[in-house]
Design an enzyme around this catalytic site. Structure first.
Site, PDB file in Angstrom:
ATOM      1  N   CYS A   1      -3.378   0.322   3.783  1.00  0.00           N
ATOM      2  CA  CYS A   1      -4.614  -0.404   3.510  1.00  0.00           C
ATOM      3  C   CYS A   1      -4.326  -1.906   3.485  1.00  0.00           C
ATOM      4  CB  CYS A   1      -5.199   0.059   2.182  1.00  0.00           C
ATOM      5  SG  CYS A   1      -5.738   1.777   2.207  1.00  0.00           S
TER       6      CYS A   1
ATOM      7  N   CYS B   1       0.884  -1.165   0.000  1.00  0.00           N
ATOM      8  CA  CYS B   1       0.000   0.000   0.000  1.00  0.00           C
ATOM      9  C   CYS B   1       0.920   1.211   0.000  1.00  0.00           C
ATOM     10  CB  CYS B   1      -0.927   0.018   1.210  1.00  0.00           C
ATOM     11  SG  CYS B   1      -2.024   1.454   1.233  1.00  0.00           S
TER      12      CYS B   1
END
Length: 208
Positions: A114, A109
């Site tokens: 995330c 990410c």
């Protein structure tokens, strides 16, 4: 970059600045009655011990032995996981990407951290680190070497950038010598890192 040393940036029991801020915020919210520490602890414990990578491992193991589920997982992982009788529904939109002898997938990410919490639990500290997020895109083969393994030169490495809207789950190659194994036993081979793409499943002799 040493991807295993990010937990040890501070000596002894010294807390990092971020940890101190989290403690302070938790204290303020508790004093104002906005959160219940016991409830917060229960949520953290659930992700660490009950969800963790265990749910993802069962998803992978099911895909290894059930061709129909595997196809459904690769077509729409969110729906496939929700339809599985042994799996709880997931709130994230998850895409499953499959490793093959010629293709290895890895997830990063680049903007923040995330991560598919519903299937992998709490993210490892190194996943959120700037060195991993930057090097994962620029030099994925070097990152895998940092984690202790090297792929054949002919194997392509594809890096997927996880976002707030889309999370990824890597479907690793099934280890050889596991023919006839039950789903439960196969799940013991699946590691968190193998579902991120920074590691491989355990070999049969490692759980014998």
């Amino acid at each position: 970059m040493s991807t295993h040393d990010h937990d040890h940036d501070h000596h002894g029991s010294e807390l990092s600045e971020a940890q101190l801020r989290v403690r302070a915020l938790e204290t303020i919210l508790t004093e104002k009655g906005y959160i219940d520490p016991a409830a917060l602890d229960a949520i953290v414990e659930a992700y660490e011990t009950k969800v963790g990578p265990h749910r993802g491992a069962r998803v992978v193991a099911r895909a290894w032995i059930d061709a129909q589920f595997r196809q459904a997982l690769l077509k729409d992982a969110t729906a496939a996981i929700a339809a599985g009788k042994l799996f709880d529904k997931v709130s994230d939109h998850i895409i499953a990407v499959e490793n093959t002898p010629r293709l290895h997938n890895m997830v990063v990410c680049t903007l923040c951290s995330c991560y598919p919490w519903p299937v992998l639990g709490l993210p490892p500290v190194w996943y959120k680190s700037a060195p991993y997020r930057s090097k994962g895109v620029k030099d994925p083969r070097g990152v895998l070497k940092d984690f202790g393994f090297e792929l054949p030169e002919g194997t392509e490495i594809r890096v997927w950038d996880s976002t707030a809207e889309i999370r990824y789950l890597v479907l690793p190659l099934r280890p050889e010598g596991t023919e006839g194994w039950s789903e439960e036993r196969l799940a013991e081979l699946v590691t968190r890192d193998s579902m991120i793409g920074t590691g491989l499943p355990k070999q049969p002799h490692e759980i014998a």
